[in-house]
Motif scaffolding. Structure first.
Motif, PDB file in Angstrom:
ATOM      1  N   GLU A 119      34.128  40.028  40.037  1.00 32.25           N
ATOM      2  CA  GLU A 119      34.530  40.374  38.898  1.00 32.25           C
ATOM      3  C   GLU A 119      35.894  41.179  38.979  1.00 32.25           C
ATOM      4  N   LEU A 120      36.161  42.088  39.949  1.00 37.77           N
ATOM      5  CA  LEU A 120      37.328  42.905  40.159  1.00 37.77           C
ATOM      6  C   LEU A 120      38.399  42.058  40.712  1.00 37.77           C
ATOM      7  N   VAL A 121      38.158  41.413  41.698  1.00 41.69           N
ATOM      8  CA  VAL A 121      39.189  40.426  42.368  1.00 41.69           C
ATOM      9  C   VAL A 121      39.477  39.619  41.204  1.00 41.69           C
ATOM     10  N   GLY A 128      47.421  40.109  37.918  1.00 45.61           N
ATOM     11  CA  GLY A 128      48.716  40.098  38.826  1.00 45.61           C
ATOM     12  C   GLY A 128      48.662  41.574  39.323  1.00 45.61           C
ATOM     13  N   LYS A 129      47.590  42.476  39.175  1.00 41.13           N
ATOM     14  CA  LYS A 129      47.654  43.769  39.792  1.00 41.13           C
ATOM     15  C   LYS A 129      47.172  43.936  41.346  1.00 41.13           C
ATOM     16  N   LEU A 130      47.741  44.653  42.094  1.00 35.17           N
ATOM     17  CA  LEU A 130      47.176  44.907  43.435  1.00 35.17           C
ATOM     18  C   LEU A 130      45.868  45.964  43.591  1.00 35.17           C
ATOM     19  N   MET A 152      34.903  45.450  52.661  1.00 36.67           N
ATOM     20  CA  MET A 152      34.541  44.142  53.180  1.00 36.67           C
ATOM     21  C   MET A 152      34.242  43.293  52.060  1.00 36.67           C
ATOM     22  N   LYS A 153      33.481  43.515  51.187  1.00 35.52           N
ATOM     23  CA  LYS A 153      33.006  42.809  49.903  1.00 35.52           C
ATOM     24  C   LYS A 153      34.211  42.340  49.384  1.00 35.52           C
ATOM     25  N   MET A 154      35.156  43.350  48.850  1.00 34.87           N
ATOM     26  CA  MET A 154      36.384  43.162  48.196  1.00 34.87           C
ATOM     27  C   MET A 154      37.244  42.058  48.975  1.00 34.87           C
ATOM     28  N   LEU A 155      37.560  42.516  50.168  1.00 36.24           N
ATOM     29  CA  LEU A 155      38.608  41.546  51.032  1.00 36.24           C
ATOM     30  C   LEU A 155      37.981  40.079  51.216  1.00 36.24           C
ATOM     31  N   GLU A 156      36.825  40.054  51.316  1.00 32.14           N
ATOM     32  CA  GLU A 156      36.281  38.774  51.213  1.00 32.14           C
ATOM     33  C   GLU A 156      36.783  37.875  49.904  1.00 32.14           C
ATOM     34  N   TYR A 157      36.399  38.389  48.924  1.00 35.41           N
ATOM     35  CA  TYR A 157      36.849  37.821  47.624  1.00 35.41           C
ATOM     36  C   TYR A 157      38.419  37.824  47.590  1.00 35.41           C
ATOM     37  N   LEU A 161      40.407  33.908  47.055  1.00 38.33           N
ATOM     38  CA  LEU A 161      41.218  33.884  45.935  1.00 38.33           C
ATOM     39  C   LEU A 161      42.705  34.223  45.965  1.00 38.33           C
ATOM     40  N   LYS A 162      42.971  34.418  47.597  1.00 35.94           N
ATOM     41  CA  LYS A 162      44.219  34.718  47.787  1.00 35.94           C
ATOM     42  C   LYS A 162      45.175  35.874  46.895  1.00 35.94           C
ATOM     43  N   VAL A 163      44.489  36.938  46.755  1.00 39.08           N
ATOM     44  CA  VAL A 163      44.640  37.939  46.049  1.00 39.08           C
ATOM     45  C   VAL A 163      45.346  39.109  46.990  1.00 39.08           C
TER      46      VAL A 163
END
Length: 188
Positions: A119-121, A128-130, A152-157, A161-163
């Protein structure tokens, strides 16, 4: 103030051309007004930082001060906000992303504030937030809990999603200004 001059001098020694000046509460209002008086012509200083205060995404600074910030990084800090459930923390972060004056969610990595990273990502992508990858959170001496595992979890998403993310040293002492070793290692 002297402590900010020391950080600026360290940034100059490391050939950095930008530095984020982090300060809390009312201190930031006086620094916004005096920004040019404390910085060298060879370095830009950006005033930033908001403390999220509750699950609704309320922050600790009035709107006019937030508007005057160069960059607004919103993050959760004990004891500014109580530890929350995953649902409350995620709601707080998604809510603050709706604020047009906030550009970055700072160190979304502390297990004491559990987050639904999917949900965060998605929220970051939509708004459009970093999302920050905070080097200090990855330092074994840091009091934030399970930073590496949570990143690791966040970066996977983020990858899926190319965020984009932003890396910050979050230097709490002058010799760590510009030090990103833990974060860069994680991102490899």
């Amino acid at each position: 103030p002297l402590e900010y001059r020391i950080d600026i001098e360290k940034a100059l020694e490391k050939s950095l051309d930008h530095a984020l000046l982090v300060c809390y509460g009312n201190t930031i209002k006086s620094l916004v007004d005096r920004k040019l008086k404390i910085c060298s012509q060879t370095i830009e200083i950006y005033n930033n930082l908001l403390n999220i205060l509750d699950e609704n995404g309320s922050v600790d600074l009035p709107f006019d001060v937030i508007e005057a910030l160069d960059i607004a990084i919103a993050s959760l800090h004990p004891p500014c906000v109580r530890f929350m459930t995953e649902q409350e923390t995620t709601h707080a972060l998604i809510s603050i992303m709706k604020n047009p004056n906030v550009q970055i969610i700072g160190h979304p990595d502390d297990s004491r504030y559990p987050i639904n990273y999917k949900e965060l990502v998605y929220g970051a992508k939509e708004s459009g937030k970093l999302l920050e990858v905070n080097n200090n959170s990855l330092d074994p001496r840091c009091t934030r809990e399970h930073g590496k595992e949570n990143y690791m979890k966040m970066l996977e998403y983020c990858k899926k999603l190319k965020v984009p993310v932003i890396v910050n040293s979050d230097a709490h002492v002058d010799h760590l200004v510009g030090y990103h070793t833990f974060a860069y290692e994680l991102l490899k």
